[in-house]
Design a protein around this motif. Structure first.
Motif, PDB file in Angstrom:
ATOM      1  N   THR A   2      26.142  -2.715   0.841  1.00 26.24           N
ATOM      2  CA  THR A   2      25.015  -2.209   1.631  1.00 26.24           C
ATOM      3  C   THR A   2      25.418  -1.954   3.080  1.00 26.24           C
ATOM      4  OG1 THR A   2      24.188  -4.376   2.377  1.00 26.24           O
ATOM      5  CG2 THR A   2      23.437  -3.578   0.221  1.00 26.24           C
ATOM      6  N   TYR A   3      24.623  -1.137   3.752  1.00 19.54           N
ATOM      7  CA  TYR A   3      24.781  -0.896   5.192  1.00 19.54           C
ATOM      8  C   TYR A   3      23.390  -0.844   5.817  1.00 19.54           C
ATOM      9  CZ  TYR A   3      23.601   3.963   4.043  1.00 19.54           C
ATOM     10  OH  TYR A   3      22.977   5.095   3.593  1.00 19.54           O
ATOM     11  N   THR A   4      23.320  -1.024   7.117  1.00 18.36           N
ATOM     12  CA  THR A   4      22.037  -1.089   7.822  1.00 18.36           C
ATOM     13  C   THR A   4      21.543   0.297   8.214  1.00 18.36           C
ATOM     14  OG1 THR A   4      22.593  -3.277   8.702  1.00 18.36           O
ATOM     15  CG2 THR A   4      20.821  -2.076   9.800  1.00 18.36           C
ATOM     16  N   VAL A   5      20.270   0.545   7.974  1.00 20.17           N
ATOM     17  CA  VAL A   5      19.627   1.821   8.305  1.00 20.17           C
ATOM     18  C   VAL A   5      18.461   1.559   9.254  1.00 20.17           C
ATOM     19  CG1 VAL A   5      18.259   3.731   7.392  1.00 20.17           C
ATOM     20  CG2 VAL A   5      20.265   2.941   6.145  1.00 20.17           C
ATOM     21  N   MET A   6      18.335   2.375  10.292  1.00 17.19           N
ATOM     22  CA  MET A   6      17.209   2.274  11.211  1.00 17.19           C
ATOM     23  C   MET A   6      16.304   3.501  11.043  1.00 17.19           C
ATOM     24  SD  MET A   6      17.538  -0.573  12.798  1.00 17.19           S
ATOM     25  CE  MET A   6      16.330  -0.368  14.130  1.00 17.19           C
ATOM     26  N   PRO A   7      14.996   3.337  11.228  1.00 17.51           N
ATOM     27  CA  PRO A   7      14.083   4.478  11.123  1.00 17.51           C
ATOM     28  C   PRO A   7      14.129   5.341  12.378  1.00 17.51           C
ATOM     29  CG  PRO A   7      12.859   2.538  11.775  1.00 17.51           C
ATOM     30  CD  PRO A   7      14.276   2.082  11.537  1.00 17.51           C
ATOM     31  N   THR A   8      13.557   6.520  12.292  1.00 23.68           N
ATOM     32  CA  THR A   8      13.414   7.405  13.449  1.00 23.68           C
ATOM     33  C   THR A   8      11.938   7.754  13.608  1.00 23.68           C
ATOM     34  OG1 THR A   8      13.811   9.347  12.041  1.00 23.68           O
ATOM     35  CG2 THR A   8      15.708   8.405  13.212  1.00 23.68           C
ATOM     36  N   PHE A   9      11.524   8.041  14.827  1.00 26.65           N
ATOM     37  CA  PHE A   9      10.125   8.391  15.067  1.00 26.65           C
ATOM     38  C   PHE A   9       9.839   9.810  14.591  1.00 26.65           C
ATOM     39  CE2 PHE A   9      10.281   4.736  17.866  1.00 26.65           C
ATOM     40  CZ  PHE A   9       9.007   4.198  17.706  1.00 26.65           C
ATOM     41  N   LYS A  10       8.685   9.990  13.976  1.00 28.03           N
ATOM     42  CA  LYS A  10       8.267  11.301  13.483  1.00 28.03           C
ATOM     43  C   LYS A  10       7.850  12.197  14.643  1.00 28.03           C
ATOM     44  CE  LYS A  10       6.127   9.164   9.389  1.00 28.03           C
ATOM     45  NZ  LYS A  10       4.837   8.929   8.686  1.00 28.03           N
ATOM     46  N   ASP A  11       7.883  13.494  14.390  1.00 27.11           N
ATOM     47  CA  ASP A  11       7.294  14.429  15.345  1.00 27.11           C
ATOM     48  C   ASP A  11       5.788  14.162  15.408  1.00 27.11           C
ATOM     49  OD1 ASP A  11       9.701  15.641  15.838  1.00 27.11           O
ATOM     50  OD2 ASP A  11       9.416  17.206  14.331  1.00 27.11           O
ATOM     51  N   PHE A  12       5.192  14.372  16.576  1.00 28.31           N
ATOM     52  CA  PHE A  12       3.772  14.092  16.759  1.00 28.31           C
ATOM     53  C   PHE A  12       2.913  14.825  15.730  1.00 28.31           C
ATOM     54  CE2 PHE A  12      -0.411  14.716  18.674  1.00 28.31           C
ATOM     55  CZ  PHE A  12      -0.711  13.427  19.103  1.00 28.31           C
ATOM     56  N   LYS A  13       3.285  16.064  15.410  1.00 33.83           N
ATOM     57  CA  LYS A  13       2.479  16.863  14.481  1.00 33.83           C
ATOM     58  C   LYS A  13       2.521  16.316  13.051  1.00 33.83           C
ATOM     59  CE  LYS A  13       6.244  20.167  13.696  1.00 33.83           C
ATOM     60  NZ  LYS A  13       6.648  21.599  13.792  1.00 33.83           N
ATOM     61  N   HIS A  14       3.503  15.457  12.754  1.00 31.00           N
ATOM     62  CA  HIS A  14       3.619  14.884  11.415  1.00 31.00           C
ATOM     63  C   HIS A  14       2.955  13.514  11.308  1.00 31.00           C
ATOM     64  CE1 HIS A  14       7.422  17.541  10.834  1.00 31.00           C
ATOM     65  NE2 HIS A  14       6.316  18.183  10.497  1.00 31.00           N
ATOM     66  N   LEU A  15       2.377  13.040  12.401  1.00 32.83           N
ATOM     67  CA  LEU A  15       1.676  11.762  12.372  1.00 32.83           C
ATOM     68  C   LEU A  15       0.313  11.924  11.705  1.00 32.83           C
ATOM     69  CD1 LEU A  15       2.359  10.455  15.999  1.00 32.83           C
ATOM     70  CD2 LEU A  15       3.585   9.832  13.903  1.00 32.83           C
ATOM     71  N   SER A  16      -0.223  10.838  11.168  1.00 33.56           N
ATOM     72  CA  SER A  16      -1.559  10.886  10.589  1.00 33.56           C
ATOM     73  C   SER A  16      -2.571  11.124  11.712  1.00 33.56           C
ATOM     74  CB  SER A  16      -1.874   9.566   9.877  1.00 33.56           C
ATOM     75  OG  SER A  16      -1.968   8.502  10.829  1.00 33.56           O
ATOM     76  N   LYS A  17      -3.762  11.573  11.344  1.00 30.31           N
ATOM     77  CA  LYS A  17      -4.803  11.835  12.336  1.00 30.31           C
ATOM     78  C   LYS A  17      -5.127  10.573  13.126  1.00 30.31           C
ATOM     79  CE  LYS A  17      -5.432  16.150  11.251  1.00 30.31           C
ATOM     80  NZ  LYS A  17      -5.029  17.230  12.206  1.00 30.31           N
ATOM     81  N   ARG A  18      -5.170   9.440  12.431  1.00 29.96           N
ATOM     82  CA  ARG A  18      -5.488   8.190  13.105  1.00 29.96           C
ATOM     83  C   ARG A  18      -4.397   7.822  14.121  1.00 29.96           C
ATOM     84  NH1 ARG A  18      -6.903   2.351  10.460  1.00 29.96           N
ATOM     85  NH2 ARG A  18      -5.140   2.834   9.111  1.00 29.96           N
ATOM     86  N   MET A  19      -3.129   7.997  13.720  1.00 30.00           N
ATOM     87  CA  MET A  19      -2.039   7.666  14.626  1.00 30.00           C
ATOM     88  C   MET A  19      -1.978   8.661  15.787  1.00 30.00           C
ATOM     89  SD  MET A  19       0.315   5.650  15.579  1.00 30.00           S
ATOM     90  CE  MET A  19       0.541   4.511  14.214  1.00 30.00           C
ATOM     91  N   GLN A  20      -2.278   9.942  15.523  1.00 27.53           N
ATOM     92  CA  GLN A  20      -2.304  10.935  16.605  1.00 27.53           C
ATOM     93  C   GLN A  20      -3.352  10.551  17.642  1.00 27.53           C
ATOM     94  OE1 GLN A  20      -2.873  14.846  14.996  1.00 27.53           O
ATOM     95  NE2 GLN A  20      -0.764  15.016  14.246  1.00 27.53           N
ATOM     96  N   LYS A  21      -4.525  10.115  17.163  1.00 28.33           N
ATOM     97  CA  LYS A  21      -5.587   9.721  18.081  1.00 28.33           C
ATOM     98  C   LYS A  21      -5.179   8.498  18.892  1.00 28.33           C
ATOM     99  CE  LYS A  21     -10.521   8.634  18.216  1.00 28.33           C
ATOM    100  NZ  LYS A  21     -11.752   8.446  17.403  1.00 28.33           N
ATOM    101  N   LYS A  22      -4.499   7.566  18.242  1.00 27.14           N
ATOM    102  CA  LYS A  22      -4.082   6.346  18.918  1.00 27.14           C
ATOM    103  C   LYS A  22      -3.029   6.645  19.988  1.00 27.14           C
ATOM    104  CE  LYS A  22      -1.724   1.926  18.025  1.00 27.14           C
ATOM    105  NZ  LYS A  22      -2.602   1.125  18.894  1.00 27.14           N
ATOM    106  N   MET A  23      -2.175   7.641  19.722  1.00 34.80           N
ATOM    107  CA  MET A  23      -1.039   7.892  20.609  1.00 34.80           C
ATOM    108  C   MET A  23      -1.215   9.131  21.476  1.00 34.80           C
ATOM    109  SD  MET A  23       2.152   6.992  18.074  1.00 34.80           S
ATOM    110  CE  MET A  23       3.295   7.149  19.444  1.00 34.80           C
ATOM    111  N   GLU A  24      -2.393   9.770  21.431  1.00 34.51           N
ATOM    112  CA  GLU A  24      -2.560  11.022  22.141  1.00 34.51           C
ATOM    113  C   GLU A  24      -2.357  10.887  23.648  1.00 34.51           C
ATOM    114  OE1 GLU A  24      -6.415  12.404  21.238  1.00 34.51           O
ATOM    115  OE2 GLU A  24      -7.477  10.655  22.034  1.00 34.51           O
TER     116      GLU A  24
END
Length: 285
Positions: A119-141
């Motif tokens: 195994t090896y370690t994998v880190m996530p990356t942040f999505k583009d704003f337009k690909h966020l859910s509506k709830r997350m877009q509202k939270k982070m607008e």
């Protein structure tokens, strides 16, 4: 000729598709046992068991196709750092021979040592704003991702372990599969790389071939199973010890660490993912 065409005729009869889990979910192939004494199409390696007399300068191999043990010089392979693993008496090994002198091994791979979970370690990356859910877009607008507090970023930047488990009879199993929490996954501002669903592995001309399968999405109303897309990944060896494996795939060098087995690795990953999902869900409230 591309590697996938060299293998296709051989694998077509042994790869089968299984339907399990959710619709459109990737699935692994289940192959029949393969006689390791038979060469894969286009493979010129010599396979056998390391015998008494094997040393740093020579390797003695009892070939799978029968006959007496054969001694090969591996001095050149040592000089070029092409002894992958540490062959010991009784180990299953593969040799690449010098084209001009077939008593000389230019590469030796300890295939028994290669088997196991890596195994090896994998880190996530942040999505583009337009690909966020509506709830997350509202939270982070009103907040840029770059301005997100470290404490909140830490909720989402959770490492995972990806990799594969190489087993007997050329069977493989992926590491990194996580039970998805649909609500949390949709609201999460990060995404992880796709997990390769490896199902088989092979040695071929001094390289490692990993075979993965994915079921194609079903067309609405179509009850016939879709054909499975089979992918062949060709990896080059760099080095291997008891606990460390280094491979090159598509020009990228990747280091792996040995784990006990795929089941434990996936169980640990799911536990960590569940803990992260719980914290992330509480943060969204």
């Amino acid at each position: 000729m591309k590697i996938k065409y060299l293998f296709f005729a051989t694998f077509a009869g042994i790869l089968t598709m299984v339907s399990c889990g959710k619709k459109n979910e990737p699935v692994a192939n289940i192959g029949t046992q393969i006689d390791v004494s038979k060469q894969i199409v286009g493979d010129s390696m010599i396979y056998g068991l390391a015998c008494e007399g094997t040393s740093d300068s020579n390797i003695v191999v009892y070939p799978f196709n029968g006959g007496d043990p054969i001694k090969y010089s591996c001095i050149d392979a040592h000089k070029r750092h092409r002894i992958i693993g540490h062959p010991e008496i009784g180990d299953w090994v593969g040799l690449v021979l010098d084209k001009e002198d077939t008593t000389v091994a230019t590469m030796v791979v300890n295939l028994d040592q290669l088997k196991g979970t890596w195994t090896y370690t994998v880190m996530p990356t942040f999505k583009d704003f337009k690909h966020l859910s509506k709830r997350m877009q509202k939270k982070m607008e009103s907040t840029l991702i770059e301005q997100m507090p470290d404490s909140e970023r830490a909720l989402y930047m959770v490492p995972r372990e990806y990799g594969f488990s190489l087993k007997r009879s050329h069977n493989a199993e992926p590491v990194g599969r996580i039970r998805h929490n649909v609500g949390v996954d949709e609201d999460s501002p990060v995404e992880y790389p796709e997990v390769k669903h490896y199902a088989q592995w092979f040695s071929w001309n001094g390289r490692l071939i990993l075979v993965s399968g994915r079921r194609e999405p079903q067309v609405e109303g179509n009850q016939k199973p879709k054909p499975q897309k089979v992918t062949f990944d060709t990896l080059d060896y760099v080095m291997m010890t008891n606990d460390t494996l280094v491979l090159i795939h598509n020009g990228v060098t990747q280091g792996y660490h040995r784990k006990t087995n795929a089941m434990q690795a996936n169980a640990h990953a799911n536990k960590k993912a569940a803990e992260a999902d719980k914290k992330a869900a509480e943060n969204l409230k």
